[in-house]
Design an enzyme around this catalytic site. Structure first.
Site, PDB file in Angstrom:
ATOM      1  N   ARG A  13       7.412   8.690 -25.928  1.00  0.00           N
ATOM      2  CA  ARG A  13       6.324   9.093 -25.034  1.00  0.00           C
ATOM      3  C   ARG A  13       4.957   8.877 -25.681  1.00  0.00           C
ATOM      4  O   ARG A  13       3.993   8.490 -25.020  1.00  0.00           O
ATOM      5  CB  ARG A  13       6.505  10.559 -24.632  1.00  0.00           C
ATOM      6  N   THR A  41       6.143  16.545 -24.016  1.00  0.00           N
ATOM      7  CA  THR A  41       5.961  16.253 -22.583  1.00  0.00           C
ATOM      8  C   THR A  41       4.617  15.562 -22.320  1.00  0.00           C
ATOM      9  O   THR A  41       4.547  14.577 -21.596  1.00  0.00           O
ATOM     10  CB  THR A  41       6.024  17.575 -21.776  1.00  0.00           C
ATOM     11  N   PHE A  47       1.384  20.459  -9.790  1.00  0.00           N
ATOM     12  CA  PHE A  47       1.645  19.023  -9.872  1.00  0.00           C
ATOM     13  C   PHE A  47       3.003  18.643  -9.271  1.00  0.00           C
ATOM     14  O   PHE A  47       3.431  17.496  -9.358  1.00  0.00           O
ATOM     15  CB  PHE A  47       1.568  18.542 -11.334  1.00  0.00           C
ATOM     16  N   ARG A  89      15.472  14.480 -27.587  1.00  0.00           N
ATOM     17  CA  ARG A  89      14.150  15.059 -27.304  1.00  0.00           C
ATOM     18  C   ARG A  89      13.182  14.754 -28.440  1.00  0.00           C
ATOM     19  O   ARG A  89      11.990  14.538 -28.214  1.00  0.00           O
ATOM     20  CB  ARG A  89      14.249  16.556 -27.019  1.00  0.00           C
ATOM     21  N   LYS A 123      12.117   6.440 -16.345  1.00  0.00           N
ATOM     22  CA  LYS A 123      11.374   6.690 -15.113  1.00  0.00           C
ATOM     23  C   LYS A 123      10.714   5.390 -14.609  1.00  0.00           C
ATOM     24  O   LYS A 123      10.643   4.403 -15.348  1.00  0.00           O
ATOM     25  CB  LYS A 123      10.325   7.776 -15.385  1.00  0.00           C
ATOM     26  N   ASN A 180       5.314   9.781 -18.611  1.00  0.00           N
ATOM     27  CA  ASN A 180       5.841   9.793 -19.988  1.00  0.00           C
ATOM     28  C   ASN A 180       7.149   9.006 -20.145  1.00  0.00           C
ATOM     29  O   ASN A 180       7.930   9.271 -21.036  1.00  0.00           O
ATOM     30  CB  ASN A 180       5.967  11.236 -20.485  1.00  0.00           C
ATOM     31  N   HIS A 226      12.844  10.825 -19.074  1.00  0.00           N
ATOM     32  CA  HIS A 226      13.250  12.225 -18.947  1.00  0.00           C
ATOM     33  C   HIS A 226      14.405  12.472 -19.900  1.00  0.00           C
ATOM     34  O   HIS A 226      15.286  11.615 -20.037  1.00  0.00           O
ATOM     35  CB  HIS A 226      13.720  12.514 -17.513  1.00  0.00           C
TER      36      HIS A 226
END
Ligand code: UDP
Ligand code: MG
Length: 168
Positions: free
Chosen positions: A108, A97, A58, A91, A10, A122, A125
């Protein structure tokens, strides 16, 4: 079972110069990278990507976040990883998250933060399950951009398609 998973670095990950670091962490999985590119994220793409979160308070902020409006970096790096249990492996490495709840050794947990406005920045993705991965990969990539055959395709002939080519 072999799976494909969409990874996005990101805009905060790019701004913090974490690309190399994140790719090194992901290489621990021994998965194969089968697609990679830089993408300038349109509002339409961001809204489609996060369509399952439309009703969340959000939502507006995460659209701006993915488009790079919070980081002066209007791009993301999109990759497809492929291999055994790819989603679970990625993951796990990414962590929870909420970066404050993520294992501190995860990506993260190491590099994420919560902004004063409450957005979880974070840095990456990772698709959450097999149907999500398929939907997301089809959203971010065209079949010819992926070096393995992941999903059924059909051939079409595009006529009078405008595109740019190199000068000489
Ligand atoms: N997010 C947030 N606040 C929340 C939940 C999510 O800012 O309470 C952001 C965060 O950046 C997250 C993204 O929205 O990565 C998508 O949320 P999702 O529940 O799909 O989490 P993920 O699959 O990314 O772990
Ligand atoms: Mg998700």
């Amino acid at each position: 079972m072999n799976q494909a998973v969409l990874i996005l670095i990101k805009p905060d990950g790019l701004k913090k110069s974490l690309t190399g670091n994140i790719l090194t962490r992901l290489s621990e999985t021994k998965l194969e990278i089968v697609a990679a590119k830089m993408v300038r994220v349109s509002k339409e793409l961001a809204v489609n990507h996060y369509s399952h979160l439309k009703e969340k308070p959000f939502f507006g902020e995460i659209i701006k976040y993915l488009q790079g409006e919070l980081h002066d970096r209007k791009k993301v790096m999109a990759l497809v990883y492929w291999g055994e249990d790819a989603i679970k492996k990625c993951r796990e490495l990414a962590g929870a998250t909420n970066p404050e709840e993520a294992d501190p050794t995860s990506i993260r947990g190491s590099y994420g933060r919560i902004t004063t406005t409450g957005v979880y920045e974070n840095v990456i993705h990772v698709s959450s399950d097999v149907p999500d991965a398929e939907r997301e990969i089809k959203l971010w990539f065209q079949p010819d951009e992926i070096i393995v055959d992941l999903y059924p395709t059909q051939e079409i002939v595009k006529k009078e398609l405008r595109s740019n080519i190199w000068v000489s």
